[in-house]
Design a protein around this motif. Structure first.
Motif, PDB file in Angstrom:
ATOM      1  N   TYR A  30       0.862  -1.172   0.000  1.00 58.57           N
ATOM      2  CA  TYR A  30       0.000   0.000   0.000  1.00 58.57           C
ATOM      3  C   TYR A  30       0.904   1.230   0.000  1.00 58.57           C
ATOM      4  N   PRO A  31       0.575   2.250  -0.783  1.00 57.26           N
ATOM      5  CA  PRO A  31       1.447   3.424  -0.912  1.00 57.26           C
ATOM      6  C   PRO A  31       1.976   3.950   0.417  1.00 57.26           C
ATOM      7  N   SER A  32       1.091   3.945   1.424  1.00 62.19           N
ATOM      8  CA  SER A  32       1.490   4.435   2.731  1.00 62.19           C
ATOM      9  C   SER A  32       2.677   3.677   3.304  1.00 62.19           C
ATOM     10  N   ASP A  33       2.673   2.338   3.049  1.00 61.05           N
ATOM     11  CA  ASP A  33       3.807   1.523   3.522  1.00 61.05           C
ATOM     12  C   ASP A  33       5.081   1.944   2.805  1.00 61.05           C
ATOM     13  N   ILE A  34       4.933   2.177   1.493  1.00 60.91           N
ATOM     14  CA  ILE A  34       6.091   2.602   0.707  1.00 60.91           C
ATOM     15  C   ILE A  34       6.641   3.898   1.292  1.00 60.91           C
ATOM     16  N   ILE A  35       5.703   4.814   1.584  1.00 65.56           N
ATOM     17  CA  ILE A  35       6.122   6.123   2.094  1.00 65.56           C
ATOM     18  C   ILE A  35       6.885   5.985   3.398  1.00 65.56           C
ATOM     19  N   TRP A  67      -7.824  -3.506  -5.724  1.00 62.03           N
ATOM     20  CA  TRP A  67      -8.558  -2.713  -4.725  1.00 62.03           C
ATOM     21  C   TRP A  67      -8.742  -3.572  -3.479  1.00 62.03           C
ATOM     22  N   VAL A  68      -8.428  -3.008  -2.332  1.00 59.57           N
ATOM     23  CA  VAL A  68      -8.673  -3.720  -1.083  1.00 59.57           C
ATOM     24  C   VAL A  68      -9.490  -2.817  -0.168  1.00 59.57           C
ATOM     25  N   GLU A  69     -10.606  -3.401   0.338  1.00 58.71           N
ATOM     26  CA  GLU A  69     -11.450  -2.604   1.244  1.00 58.71           C
ATOM     27  C   GLU A  69     -10.663  -2.238   2.500  1.00 58.71           C
ATOM     28  N   SER A  70     -10.917  -1.045   2.976  1.00 59.35           N
ATOM     29  CA  SER A  70     -10.225  -0.623   4.189  1.00 59.35           C
ATOM     30  C   SER A  70     -11.262  -0.210   5.210  1.00 59.35           C
ATOM     31  N   ALA A  72     -10.484   1.857   7.553  1.00 63.75           N
ATOM     32  CA  ALA A  72     -10.049   3.170   8.053  1.00 63.75           C
ATOM     33  C   ALA A  72     -10.179   4.237   6.992  1.00 63.75           C
ATOM     34  N   GLY A  73     -11.063   4.037   6.013  1.00 61.96           N
ATOM     35  CA  GLY A  73     -11.211   5.052   4.987  1.00 61.96           C
ATOM     36  C   GLY A  73     -11.636   4.456   3.668  1.00 61.96           C
ATOM     37  N   PRO A  74     -11.346   5.151   2.595  1.00 59.89           N
ATOM     38  CA  PRO A  74     -11.734   4.650   1.280  1.00 59.89           C
ATOM     39  C   PRO A  74     -10.952   3.376   0.931  1.00 59.89           C
ATOM     40  N   PRO A  75     -11.435   2.612  -0.055  1.00 59.36           N
ATOM     41  CA  PRO A  75     -10.678   1.416  -0.463  1.00 59.36           C
ATOM     42  C   PRO A  75      -9.264   1.786  -0.907  1.00 59.36           C
ATOM     43  N   ARG A  76      -8.349   0.875  -0.642  1.00 59.11           N
ATOM     44  CA  ARG A  76      -6.945   1.188  -0.939  1.00 59.11           C
ATOM     45  C   ARG A  76      -6.488   0.418  -2.163  1.00 59.11           C
ATOM     46  N   LYS A  77      -5.508   1.054  -2.814  1.00 56.59           N
ATOM     47  CA  LYS A  77      -4.868   0.373  -3.950  1.00 56.59           C
ATOM     48  C   LYS A  77      -3.626  -0.334  -3.429  1.00 56.59           C
ATOM     49  N   TYR A  78      -3.568  -1.654  -3.637  1.00 61.65           N
ATOM     50  CA  TYR A  78      -2.353  -2.398  -3.272  1.00 61.65           C
ATOM     51  C   TYR A  78      -1.593  -2.707  -4.562  1.00 61.65           C
ATOM     52  N   TYR A  79      -0.366  -2.271  -4.611  1.00 60.89           N
ATOM     53  CA  TYR A  79       0.423  -2.406  -5.840  1.00 60.89           C
ATOM     54  C   TYR A  79       1.302  -3.655  -5.808  1.00 60.89           C
TER      55      TYR A  79
ATOM     56  N   GLU B  43      -6.228  10.371 -12.290  1.00 57.45           N
ATOM     57  CA  GLU B  43      -5.941   9.258 -11.394  1.00 57.45           C
ATOM     58  C   GLU B  43      -5.085   9.716 -10.212  1.00 57.45           C
ATOM     59  N   ILE B  44      -4.109  10.584 -10.530  1.00 52.20           N
ATOM     60  CA  ILE B  44      -3.249  11.097  -9.460  1.00 52.20           C
ATOM     61  C   ILE B  44      -4.091  11.838  -8.415  1.00 52.20           C
ATOM     62  N   ILE B  45      -4.975  12.683  -8.947  1.00 54.94           N
ATOM     63  CA  ILE B  45      -5.826  13.458  -8.031  1.00 54.94           C
ATOM     64  C   ILE B  45      -6.685  12.521  -7.192  1.00 54.94           C
ATOM     65  N   GLU B  46      -7.206  11.500  -7.876  1.00 52.84           N
ATOM     66  CA  GLU B  46      -8.065  10.543  -7.173  1.00 52.84           C
ATOM     67  C   GLU B  46      -7.295   9.863  -6.040  1.00 52.84           C
ATOM     68  N   ASP B  47      -6.069   9.439  -6.364  1.00 55.32           N
ATOM     69  CA  ASP B  47      -5.245   8.769  -5.356  1.00 55.32           C
ATOM     70  C   ASP B  47      -4.957   9.705  -4.192  1.00 55.32           C
ATOM     71  N   ILE B  48      -4.614  10.925  -4.564  1.00 54.22           N
ATOM     72  CA  ILE B  48      -4.275  11.891  -3.522  1.00 54.22           C
ATOM     73  C   ILE B  48      -5.493  12.189  -2.651  1.00 54.22           C
ATOM     74  N   GLU B  49      -6.640  12.305  -3.319  1.00 50.54           N
ATOM     75  CA  GLU B  49      -7.872  12.571  -2.544  1.00 50.54           C
ATOM     76  C   GLU B  49      -8.166  11.437  -1.580  1.00 50.54           C
ATOM     77  N   SER B  50      -8.002  10.192  -2.073  1.00 53.80           N
ATOM     78  CA  SER B  50      -8.227   9.032  -1.205  1.00 53.80           C
ATOM     79  C   SER B  50      -7.324   9.102   0.017  1.00 53.80           C
TER      80      SER B  50
END
Lengths: 113, 565
Positions: A30-35, A67-70, A72-79, B43-50
């Motif tokens: 998940y992007p957050s983990d990358i960050i 897409w993975v349901e979360s 703690a917020g909107p669904p997350r993108k897992y890359y 898509e970038i905006i969407e990701d950032i908004e999420s």
């Protein structure tokens, strides 16, 4: 000073893609983990930097996501890496090793003199 | 307390404060313009908004519901400035503005009418209109020139527009004028590279000067008018305040309290005060608030205040109405007391009538607070207040016997007949006979504790036939339409001796039938009326050196002009 900062940021930018790909290569992330990982390595300071990069890599066919349901917020993108991405990473690794060698060689030679 | 708006960020609902909303919107807009469509902007905006949604949820936790400005700051510090993002540079921003994608935004942005100081010829009205309508200003200038030549009104329209349209000075105003979206990046761009200025012409400089002059004069006039009204309002407020203070008996203002005590009951005084506050004091304060608000251009909603003042005013009307009704009821019934006093026949042939001296009343007549002439009441000040009722009338009638008689009729009003009777009884009228002189009073006091209820004294002197009376000049004010054989006015009866005959009163020391009595003498005009006709002699209104004689008689009207000397 400005010149130094510019060079530093250019160097970081250059390796950013390589680092992201190598983090993702460990599995679905998940992007957050990358960050978190990147922040620790002081490669990224702000999160905003990541999203355009991921989108670019995905559009280049190197990454795919689920897409993975979360809860703690909107669904997350897992890359994860696509086969093309893995290939790409391999190439980058090779280039990186070469670069490290090259840097070490030139740097050490210059300091020995 | 802040207004919040509800937004959808990354599919989540957030309540966000208005200020925070603007900040966040600007931020996202800023990010948006850093990427092009080919970058995968949406898509970038969407990701950032999420991600923003996720961070906000984290920040808010369970205890808070509303996103504040600080929260947005925190989000922005976590996400970073768009300039720090890789993959795009500032050039992308400016190109995205000019290419087709930006037009979708522009449609929703309101264009505003300003004067354009950068592209002006005179005051920038035409270029401002041009921006607004999306027409080249040249055509508008041409149009205005045509209108100029068609009539003076064209110039007037231009001047009016120049006065009422604001000048676009700040970058935001300039962007609004052109209908460009207003956000951080466009403002920055506007500030950094302002539009090329056209050198202002001599005409425009002159026009600017004239315009600012007119504006200053108009503003001055408005301020003077405002100040005038504010001054009036202050005076009104001040006097109302004094009145209320007096009614409540505050600090030394006891005279009016005494007056109101003579008219109104305590309850009526209280309700009168309430009515005054509701009808005058509150509206006056409201007026001042409005004036101050208008003068200093303060903007806050006074709708509720207006409604409240309106309701209080109507309430005041109701209170006033019922109070007046209640007061009127105090005058509903009337009563009369009649008593007859014998007047000793004077040793002399003639009975003299005169007004009794009341040194206090006469001396203090100068300091009467108010009095109605020939009429009702006056109040004298001094160590002791006396509320004097001046309503004394005097009549002369033929006596049935050979005895002088004075009939006193006291009348008054009241809520009930008994009250009216009591009020009438309270009248203490003073008169005195000294041998052949009857001294009457032209006023009577209303004692403290007794209310003014239209108390009146009517005196009727019965004069036996064959007896004479001398009416002193001082009596003239109280004479009430006294019948006499010559039909002489009351005002002329004073200073003469009158004899009661079978036909009525007749003057014995002056012949009122002669024309002399009918001569009116003033400085400029003589009017003479007799059985022959009317003669008027006076100065020519247009020429001081000429006299005009007008004669109206059986043969018609004659006008003759002659030199004054």
């Amino acid at each position: 000073m400005g010149n130094l900062e510019n060079t530093q940021s250019q160097m970081r930018k250059g390796v950013l893609e390589f680092c992201i790909l190598s983090i993702i290569s460990k599995g679905e992330v998940y992007p957050s983990d990358i960050i978190d990982e990147m922040k620790e390595a002081k490669l990224i300071v702000v999160e905003g930097t990541l999203y355009p990069l991921l989108t670019r890599l995905k559009n280049a066919g190197l990454l795919s996501y689920n897409w993975v349901e979360s809860n703690a917020g909107p669904p997350r993108k897992y890359y994860k890496l696509t086969p093309l991405g893995q290939e790409h990473l391999k190439e980058l690794k090779k280039t990186w090793d070469e670069l490290v060698d090259a840097v070490n060689q030139t740097y050490h030679n210059s300091t020995e003199k | 307390m802040n207004k919040t708006v509800t937004v959808n960020i990354g599919g989540m609902v957030f309540h966000i404060e208005e200020l925070a909303y603007d900040k966040l919107k600007n931020y996202l807009q800023n990010i948006r313009c850093h990427f092009s469509v080919s970058d995968g902007r949406d898509e970038i905006i969407e990701d950032i908004e999420s991600r923003i949604a996720e961070i906000l949820l984290q920040i808010l936790g369970k205890s808070r519901q509303v996103v504040t400005s600080e929260d947005v700051d925190q989000v922005m510090s976590v996400m970073g400035k768009p300039e720090d993002f890789s993959g795009a540079d500032d050039a992308a921003c400016s190109t995205s503005q000019t290419n087709g994608d930006a037009t979708a935004n522009e449609a929703t942005i309101k264009r505003r009418l300003y004067r354009d100081p950068d592209e002006r010829v005179i005051a920038g009205v035409c270029s401002g209109l041009g921006h607004y309508f999306g027409i080249d200003a040249v055509w508008l200038r041409l149009l205005f020139i045509i209108i100029f030549f068609m009539g003076f009104s064209g110039l007037l329209i231009y001047i009016v527009l120049a006065i009422i349209l604001p000048k676009a000075i700040t970058p935001t105003q300039k962007l609004e004028m052109r209908g460009d979206p207003v956000n951080i990046s466009t403002i920055r761009k506007e500030t950094e590279s302002p539009a090329v200025k056209r050198e202002p012409s001599g005409i425009s400089n002159f026009f600017d000067l004239m315009l600012s002059g007119i504006k200053i004069i108009l503003k001055g006039i408005v301020y003077i008018i405002t100040a005038f009204f504010a001054f009036i309002a202050l005076i009104v407020l001040f006097s109302i305040g004094m009145g209320i203070m007096a009614m409540l008996g505050v600090g030394g203002l006891t005279i009016p309290v005494f007056i109101s005590d003579q008219f109104l009951s305590r309850d009526q005084q209280m309700w009168t005060t309430v009515a005054f506050i509701l009808l005058f004091a509150i509206p006056a304060v409201w007026l001042i608030i409005r004036l101050v608000k208008w003068m200093f251009n303060i903007k806050y909603n006074t709708h509720r205040l207006n409604v409240a003042v309106g309701i209080l005013f109507i309430l005041g009307l109701a209170v006033a109405f019922f109070n007046v009704y209640d007061i009127a009821r105090d005058f509903a019934k009337d009563a009369k007391i009649r008593n007859t006093v014998e007047v000793l026949n004077p040793s002399a042939q003639t009975l003299s009538l005169r007004i009794m001296d009341d040194p206090k009343y006469d001396e203090e007549s100068q300091s009467r607070i108010f009095s109605t002439r020939g009429g009702n009441f006056s109040v004298t000040t001094g160590s002791d207040f006396v509320f004097n009722q001046d309503n004394v009338d005097f009549k002369i009638e033929k006596a049935p016997t050979d005895q002088f008689e004075l009939i006193q009729i006291f009348s008054a009003e009241g809520r009930t007949e008994k009250e009216a009777m009591d009020n009438a009884k309270s009248i203490k009228y003073n008169f005195e006979q000294k041998d052949s002189t009857l001294m009457l009073s032209d006023h009577f006091p209303i004692p403290k504790g007794v209310k003014f209820r239209n108390q009146k004294v009517l005196l009727i002197l019965k004069v036996p036939v064959g007896k004479s009376i001398y009416i002193d000049e001082s009596m003239v004010d109280i004479l009430d339409d006294i019948d006499n054989v010559t039909n002489t006015w009351d005002g002329d009866m004073g200073g003469h001796t009158w004899k009661m005959t079978d036909a009525g009163l007749m003057c014995t020391d002056f012949d009122f039938t002669t024309n002399k009595s009918n001569t009116v003498d003033s400085d400029d005009v003589d009017i003479n009326i007799d059985q022959h006709g009317i003669r008027i002699k006076g100065k020519d209104a247009n020429d001081n050196d000429k006299n005009v004689n007008i004669k109206i008689d059986k043969s018609g009207m004659h006008v003759k002009t002659e030199d004054a000397k």
